[in-house]
Enzyme design. Structure first.
Site, PDB file in Angstrom:
ATOM      1  N   ARG A 211     -16.188  58.181 -67.470  1.00  0.00           N
ATOM      2  CA  ARG A 211     -16.331  57.993 -66.019  1.00  0.00           C
ATOM      3  C   ARG A 211     -16.146  59.306 -65.274  1.00  0.00           C
ATOM      4  O   ARG A 211     -16.732  59.512 -64.208  1.00  0.00           O
ATOM      5  CB  ARG A 211     -15.313  56.969 -65.511  1.00  0.00           C
ATOM      6  CG  ARG A 211     -15.596  55.531 -65.909  1.00  0.00           C
ATOM      7  CD  ARG A 211     -14.865  54.570 -64.973  1.00  0.00           C
ATOM      8  NE  ARG A 211     -13.474  54.957 -64.801  1.00  0.00           N
ATOM      9  CZ  ARG A 211     -12.465  54.499 -65.545  1.00  0.00           C
ATOM     10  NH1 ARG A 211     -12.701  53.639 -66.512  1.00  0.00           N
ATOM     11  NH2 ARG A 211     -11.229  54.901 -65.317  1.00  0.00           N
ATOM     12  N   TYR A 243      -5.247  49.827 -84.763  1.00  0.00           N
ATOM     13  CA  TYR A 243      -6.095  51.003 -84.966  1.00  0.00           C
ATOM     14  C   TYR A 243      -7.536  50.586 -85.243  1.00  0.00           C
ATOM     15  O   TYR A 243      -8.482  51.093 -84.622  1.00  0.00           O
ATOM     16  CB  TYR A 243      -5.558  51.838 -86.129  1.00  0.00           C
ATOM     17  CG  TYR A 243      -6.391  53.050 -86.450  1.00  0.00           C
ATOM     18  CD1 TYR A 243      -6.242  54.230 -85.729  1.00  0.00           C
ATOM     19  CD2 TYR A 243      -7.338  53.022 -87.483  1.00  0.00           C
ATOM     20  CE1 TYR A 243      -7.006  55.355 -86.023  1.00  0.00           C
ATOM     21  CE2 TYR A 243      -8.096  54.136 -87.783  1.00  0.00           C
ATOM     22  CZ  TYR A 243      -7.936  55.297 -87.049  1.00  0.00           C
ATOM     23  OH  TYR A 243      -8.709  56.395 -87.328  1.00  0.00           O
ATOM     24  N   LYS A 247     -10.882  51.163 -82.834  1.00  0.00           N
ATOM     25  CA  LYS A 247     -12.040  51.916 -83.311  1.00  0.00           C
ATOM     26  C   LYS A 247     -13.302  51.050 -83.325  1.00  0.00           C
ATOM     27  O   LYS A 247     -14.412  51.557 -83.101  1.00  0.00           O
ATOM     28  CB  LYS A 247     -11.760  52.471 -84.715  1.00  0.00           C
ATOM     29  CG  LYS A 247     -10.716  53.581 -84.745  1.00  0.00           C
ATOM     30  CD  LYS A 247     -11.171  54.796 -83.958  1.00  0.00           C
ATOM     31  CE  LYS A 247     -10.195  55.950 -84.101  1.00  0.00           C
ATOM     32  NZ  LYS A 247     -10.644  57.174 -83.368  1.00  0.00           N
TER      33      LYS A 247
END
Length: 368
Positions: A211, A243, A247
């Site tokens: 952004r 994790y 991902k």
């Protein structure tokens, strides 16, 4: 006198005192595939074989000549198809001049990000690192890198640092979203704070940097964005739930980013690169062993960094998946569920953290 040559201190690799591995340790399916790609599966080599046969006056109607020509045509067709496929998927490459690029790397003090940052620093590129870890001024000057202390999971900090980068170096044109952390705990032993921290660093940070920096690239009409995910985003694994989930979210984020950039009027020269590496020999997963060094070798960060840097400087979009198995891991999902279960058991992916002694245990009593 001419310009003084920049002196770089010599550094021995951290594993220089480890004993040499036997020769077969370095023989992997990746090495064999790479050699075949430059020899038997290369169109140019295939046509050389045809020319060698003709040099021996081999008639065209002979079986060996027909086989050689059929193979050469097949390799040529596959090669041309690959080029056309990449052009359709990724478009034309953009021109990249390092002297005109401003490179931003999140989590670039250590590990993969630190390696990429140091390479660009040695090449006198305009490179800056966003990380929560501090680096003293002498070390930063020695490496030729600007370090900004910043929690990329905090949108306000990212916006503040972005203004400083624009003032110090200019318009950002390359963003390497690499920051990542891991908590090796089971789901029930994970705290809400740990899960939130993982997603803030591994996933929400990408939204913050995109952004903030993507508008600069679109206004400039050029740029490259690198999303560093993981093969665990496809697989998932026991004791790596937060994790792996963080991902996996990056895979969908990258697909959405690629589609939105393609629809933007100034997005043709903004390239996107998805990186899904297998296990790397970094401190994050130190001690974790793969079931087969031949089929699933532990890769060095330098091998991943080399692919990322090469792709950035070629001005291309791409999907980088190393080692070889990570490129085809999606096939696992279309196999029968029983076969999938057997492969997971054989691979040991769900026991790897525990066997490596990295499992963090914390008993949580059920609440009444």
């Amino acid at each position: 006198m001419g310009a003084r040559i920049k002196e770089l201190p010599a550094r021995l690799p951290k594993n220089f005192n480890k004993p040499d591995e036997p020769w077969y340790h370095y023989l992997t399916i990746d090495l064999i595939w790479k050699v075949l790609g430059y020899t038997l599966f290369h169109p140019w080599v295939a046509w050389i074989l045809v020319l060698c046969l003709r040099a021996q006056y081999t008639p065209y109607e002979n079986l060996e000549m027909r086989i050689a020509m059929a193979w050469a045509f097949l390799m040529t067709i596959i090669g041309i198809f690959g080029i056309i496929s990449d052009r359709i998927a990724y478009g034309s490459p953009r021109d990249v001049d390092l002297s005109e690029e401003v490179i931003i790397i999140t989590g670039g003090v250590e590990g993969l990000g630190g390696l990429i940052a140091e390479v660009y620093g040695m090449r006198n590129a305009n490179v800056c690192v966003l990380d929560t870890k501090k680096v003293d001024d002498d070390e930063a000057e020695e490496k030729g890198i600007l370090y900004y202390e910043c929690d990329v999971g905090d949108a306000q900090q990212v916006e503040k640092v972005a203004a400083e980068i624009v003032e110090d170096l200019g318009t950002p044109t390359v963003l390497i979203n690499n920051a990542g952390i891991v908590h090796t705990k089971s789901i029930i032993n994970s705290t809400a704070e740990e899960v939130e921290q993982t997603f803030r660093t591994n996933t929400l940070s990408h939204f913050n940097t995109l952004r903030t920096f993507l508008p600069y690239m679109l206004n400039e009409g050029r740029g490259t964005i690198v999303t560093v995910s993981s093969v665990l985003g496809h697989l998932g694994a026991a004791n790596l739930s937060s994790y792996a989930a963080s991902k996996a979210a990056l895979l969908a984020l990258h697909a959405s980013l690629k589609a939105e950039v393609a629809q933007h009027p100034n997005g043709a020269e903004v390239k996107t690169i998805l990186v899904t590496p297998g296990q790397m020999s970094t401190t994050m997963f130190a001690g974790v062993k793969t079931p087969s060094n031949f089929l699933g070798p532990v890769i060095a960060p330098v091998d991943v960094a080399k692919e990322i840097i090469k792709t950035i400087e070629k001005g291309e979009s791409a999907d980088i998946a190393v080692p070889l198995y990570s490129r085809y891991i999606g096939i696992l999902g279309v196999l029968p569920v029983g076969v999938q279960s057997l492969i997971r058991r054989w691979s040991g992916v769900d026991r790897a953290i525990e066997r490596a002694g990295l499992l963090q245990k914390k008993h949580i009593s059920p609440k009444n």
